[in-house]
Design a protein around this motif. Sequence first.
Motif, mmCIF file in Angstrom:
data_model
loop_
_atom_site.group_PDB
_atom_site.id
_atom_site.type_symbol
_atom_site.label_atom_id
_atom_site.label_comp_id
_atom_site.label_asym_id
_atom_site.label_seq_id
_atom_site.Cartn_x
_atom_site.Cartn_y
_atom_site.Cartn_z
ATOM 1 N N SER A 142 -2.076 -3.510 -3.581
ATOM 2 C CA SER A 142 -3.105 -2.739 -4.242
ATOM 3 C C SER A 142 -3.207 -1.316 -3.902
ATOM 4 O O SER A 142 -2.241 -0.944 -2.833
ATOM 5 C CB SER A 142 -4.403 -3.176 -3.821
ATOM 6 N N GLY A 143 -3.480 -0.334 -4.764
ATOM 7 C CA GLY A 143 -3.471 0.982 -4.539
ATOM 8 C C GLY A 143 -4.113 1.270 -2.942
ATOM 9 O O GLY A 143 -5.117 0.708 -2.756
ATOM 10 N N THR B 188 4.021 3.498 -7.559
ATOM 11 C CA THR B 188 3.339 4.483 -8.615
ATOM 12 C C THR B 188 2.272 5.509 -7.402
ATOM 13 O O THR B 188 1.485 4.899 -6.950
ATOM 14 C CB THR B 188 2.432 3.801 -9.546
ATOM 15 N N ALA B 189 2.493 6.691 -7.593
ATOM 16 C CA ALA B 189 1.813 7.494 -6.780
ATOM 17 C C ALA B 189 0.840 8.183 -7.825
ATOM 18 O O ALA B 189 1.210 8.923 -8.649
ATOM 19 C CB ALA B 189 2.892 8.708 -6.324
ATOM 20 N N PHE C 232 1.755 10.821 -11.140
ATOM 21 C CA PHE C 232 1.015 11.440 -11.938
ATOM 22 C C PHE C 232 -0.290 12.051 -11.246
ATOM 23 O O PHE C 232 -0.535 11.651 -10.254
ATOM 24 C CB PHE C 232 0.612 10.554 -13.168
ATOM 25 N N GLY C 233 -0.554 13.166 -12.023
ATOM 26 C CA GLY C 233 -1.781 13.542 -11.326
ATOM 27 C C GLY C 233 -3.253 13.032 -12.141
ATOM 28 O O GLY C 233 -3.299 12.482 -13.115
ATOM 29 N N THR C 234 -4.200 13.014 -11.239
ATOM 30 C CA THR C 234 -5.637 12.675 -11.727
ATOM 31 C C THR C 234 -6.610 13.630 -11.554
ATOM 32 O O THR C 234 -6.528 14.589 -10.989
ATOM 33 C CB THR C 234 -5.989 11.212 -10.663
ATOM 34 N N SER C 235 -7.784 13.166 -12.186
ATOM 35 C CA SER C 235 -8.909 14.150 -11.973
ATOM 36 C C SER C 235 -9.785 13.659 -10.869
ATOM 37 O O SER C 235 -10.883 14.421 -10.634
ATOM 38 C CB SER C 235 -9.878 14.015 -13.219
ATOM 39 N N LEU D 95 -1.553 5.278 -3.676
ATOM 40 C CA LEU D 95 0.061 4.686 -3.641
ATOM 41 C C LEU D 95 -0.214 3.202 -3.905
ATOM 42 O O LEU D 95 -0.766 2.344 -3.143
ATOM 43 C CB LEU D 95 0.900 5.100 -2.452
ATOM 44 N N GLU D 96 0.488 2.707 -5.158
ATOM 45 C CA GLU D 96 0.490 1.304 -5.269
ATOM 46 C C GLU D 96 1.927 0.932 -5.361
ATOM 47 O O GLU D 96 2.799 1.602 -5.940
ATOM 48 C CB GLU D 96 -0.302 0.725 -6.425
#
Length: 138
Positions: A41-42, A85-86, A116-119, A129-130
């Motif tokens: 999990s992340g 995945t970051a 990728f960037g998030t809000s 990080l997952e």
Amino acid sequence: MTSTAEAAPRSAVQHYGNPTLNGQPLPFSEAVRVGDVLYLSGQLGRGPDGTLPDGIEAQTKQTLDNIGATLKLAGLGYEDIFHCTAMLADMKLWPDFNKAYVTYFPEGKRPARSAFGTSGLALGGLIELECQAYAGKK
């Protein structure tokens, strides 16, 4: 033609870890193994006291330490990770994230990765990080 009885049995699903937040159980497992793959999990960079350290490098280190603890539950290590995945709260943090991230994987043996960037991330984290790890025979 292979009969159903001769076909290999379906792999069992194994669950690892019971994450909590402020003593309350969270609605997911830390990791799930299906066949030869461990899906983690992340992870955020929450320390043992539940708080996030200051800065992306410290949060990345704690995140990867948390991932290492989950890998250990499954009898695995960082060398078994093949993909991550970051998710970054701000892509401007990417270079400093990488400074800490690369120290966990040897040159030439790093996992495939997406970023990728998030809000925004849970609990105000700067990085989530997952990863997936190979859990088959070595």
